[in-house]
Write an enzyme that holds these catalytic residues in place. Sequence first.
Site, short mmCIF file in Angstrom:
data_model
loop_
_atom_site.label_atom_id
_atom_site.label_comp_id
_atom_site.label_asym_id
_atom_site.label_seq_id
_atom_site.Cartn_x
_atom_site.Cartn_y
_atom_site.Cartn_z
CG ASP A 168 -1.94 1.17 1.28
OD1 ASP A 168 -2.79 1.11 0.58
OD2 ASP A 168 -1.57 1.90 2.24
CD GLU B 18 -2.03 2.64 -3.57
OE1 GLU B 18 -2.98 3.27 -3.98
OE2 GLU B 18 -1.69 2.79 -2.50
#
Length: 578
Positions: free
Chosen positions: A221, A294
């Site tokens: 993330d 990401e």
Amino acid sequence: MTTWSSIVLLLVCGLLAAEAAEPWWQTASFYQIYPRSFKDSDGDGVGDLNGVTEKLEYLKEIGITATWLSPFLRSPMADFGYDISDFKEVDPLFGTMQDFENMVARAKQLNVKIILDFVPNHSSDECDWFIRSAAGEAKYKDYYIWHPGFVENGVRRPPTNWVSVFRGSAWEWHEGRQEYYLHQFHKKQPDFNFRNPVVREEMNDVLRFWLAKGVDGFRVDAIYHAFEVEADENGNYPDEPRNDWTNDPDEYGYTHKIYTVDQPETPHLVYEWREILEQFQQDNGGEERILMVETWSPIEIVMHYYGNETAEGAQIPFNFQLISNLHYDSDAYHYEYLINNWLSLMPSGKSANWVIGNHDKNRVGSRFGADRIDLFNILLLTLPGCSITYQGEELGMLDAYISWADTVDPQACNGHEENYMAMSRDPARSPMQWTDGKFSGFTSGDATWLPVAQDYAQRNVQKERGVALSHLNVFKRLQQLRQEPAVQEGDAEVKAVSSYVLAVKRYLSGEYVYISLFNVFGYIENVNLNEVFSGLPSTFQYALVTGKSIKQLGDRVAASSVTLMPYESIVLRSTTTI
Ligand code: GLC
Ligand code: MG
């Protein structure tokens, strides 16, 4: 043959064999599950792990290789699970560790791989590590980024002008410690200090913990936020330069992000994590474990996440090019450019991935128009490399209307009612549409955490199973085509035939040629494929049609004259092999 030459021969054969075995993820079809909204098994209106387990067979039905799940770890839910208070526990809202283990076991039976969301940039402020850090405990003191700020004319102000992604200063005053802490997202998401080796080891340990529990990899993330610029010799941080397009100091765009994202150290973290995965595989066997990262960075920076001359990085640095750069009016040349640009910038020996939606972006059909739903599914699944589909996109789910009163996303709630819809991520997070029954079959309870989209009775799994050319059935047909050698492992040529039509050719010696065609706009188009591709077989057959087609599967067509209906996308297969 001498002994030596046979040994050399054996070695060469061994190397060739090792090279021939394609890693499982390379042409995999990934599916993102947002567990809160996938399937609720206990009637509390929030999806859970047992719900996922119950629906794993559905993933099989639609040809999925692996699923990455948004976080289900212990969390106060200020950012719906992206604020983790215990990195090694399942939140009771989602179930128990036993439920997690059952899910993994069932997934293994079905041969669906499980990828965990790893959130390294921050924890929850309710995480034990943060509580101890705030209390100044020696081991934890520097786990996070702390600074006393400055007092000017008796008024205290934060250390810098840095802004949080969710609006307002990225610094929050902590009464207990009498210092500010940095939070690039919600104030309940304090940023870790990755310059502290103990923090790095702590996070490495989180990876090892879940690897040992049997996961096949991690989606990492918000990696580009992991490092901030290093403090100067006085422990101070510099202000970021201002952007001139907003005067609102609370707006994320207020500063130009040169010190808070994309620092040169960041990809090296990923290289370190990749080594942990490799080490785990060496020690425990099994198939390759993967990293999907990401990062909303310029494409040249994204490429660093693949690795460098000496280190391997992530197998899948998310390719957000289509999300970030395509818009409603983009023409076929724009699609062509973005796809080929990724393919040509990719370091040699790496493979591509394609993403068009996730839990942070509006639904594909709402961004690009419902007419283009099949277009994007066909594009993602016929380009070379792996595809990543967000739950519900196979049905063509659209954004749900969520009123201001029902809005729960902190990114919208921290702003204003006037423009909350532009900020809110809730519309793409509405419950999965399984049936036309109560709450779309998502829950047996009497409320859902977010409203179900209004059109669920028309758009749901049950209904679309029964409609020949529904988005769901087009998606399933695509998965069959993906098994064809030319589509699996063939070369690709991506060309705009005109401003209106994009063409993707997949070919492999000895196999049929596949061509997917995309009519990007609402006009009838006639194209001659020989204008863009050389040496094509002269005749093709329709291998995939959609609800926009007037042709049938199997109909023949000359490569020199293919007619496309408005917004129609199709896949053609040559009638002879090459
Ligand atoms: C990522 C997630 C997003 C989350 C943020 C902070 O961008 O996709 O949902 O709010 O990180 O963890
Ligand atoms: Mg539940």
